[in-house]
Design a protein around this motif. Structure first.
Motif: not given
Length: 256
Positions: A231-238
């Motif tokens: 989830q942290e990687r997905e938030r960083a990608a956004i």
């Protein structure tokens, strides 16, 4: 995930409360073992239907006693004191769900064993392959015992299907951890049946219960950590999207 570290921590926890856990293990053995021993006798004597009936009847003592033993394992994991009264109270409180879980597991075990024996009697190559396939199913099914009891207490909702689903997710989500843990547990059980190590039998049920509970908690924590990292990687990608256009002179700039 290090299965050997989980084993060492479980052994240490068990031997810190050796006396009460030995008493509880002996009670578990006295309650649970008679019917399986009789079932094995019927099977050797050529009475498979009697053996199957006795194996299914094992659900009653096994479900109740194992539920109480899992409660003891949870208390050990939480650093609380344990006693025989805690074992009895846990068995009384969770016996219904214990019957459901271990009854379903024993029914599945019986189906797999019937298939293994049936295909082992076939001489044709397909029979050998199918026998090996069900032997793999048997190993996987036995591995679920590591997680089913603890999940029965850790789940917010007591659902039989959810317990088996979560046990499958834990077992196949970390297959190497499960295989090594199952192999080590099998060694403990095998040694406990040998006369030189007979005293190990008196503590083995409690050790396996504490071990299974700690392994389940460790895998759940690992799964939560991996989910949070994803989830942290997905938030960083956004928040920081990758550059997709080049400006003048080849300079990279993000899309508007």
């Amino acid at each position: 995930m290090n299965p050997f570290r989980v084993f060492w921590q479980s052994a240490r926890d068990t031997f810190e409360d050796l006396l009460p856990l030995t008493l509880i293990s002996v009670v578990w053995l006295l309650v649970t073992l008679p019917l399986p021993i009789l079932a094995a006798g019927f099977a050797v004597g050529g009475a498979p239907f009697g053996a199957a009936a006795l194996l299914l009847l094992t659900t009653l003592p096994m479900g109740m006693a194992s539920a109480g033993l899992t409660v003891i394992a949870q208390r050990i994991h939480e650093g609380r004191t344990v006693s025989l009264s805690d074992f009895i109270a846990g068995a009384r409180r969770h016996y219904r769900f214990g019957w459901q879980i271990y009854g379903a597991w024993l029914a599945g075990l019986l189906i797999i064993l019937v298939n293994v024996v049936f295909y082992a009697q076939m001489d044709a190559p397909p029979g050998i392959y199918l026998m090996m396939l069900f032997a793999y199913f048997l190993a996987a099914w036995v591995s679920l015992l590591i997680y089913l009891g603890p999940l029965a207490l850790l789940q917010e909702r007591q659902s039989l299907l959810l317990a088996f689903r979560n046990a499958l997710v834990l077992a196949f989500g970390r297959p190497l951890f499960t295989i090594v843990t199952q192999a080590l547990m099998s060694v403990i059980v095998f040694l406990a049946t040998l006369p030189p190590f007979f005293l190990l039998l008196l503590i083995a049920p409690a050790l396996l219960a504490v071990w299974g509970f700690r392994a389940t908690v460790a895998l759940i924590a690992d799964a939560e950590a991996r989910r949070e990292a994803q989830q942290e990687r997905e938030r960083a990608a956004i928040t920081n999207p990758p550059a997709t256009e080049k400006g003048r002179g080849g300079q990279v700039r993000p899309r508007e």
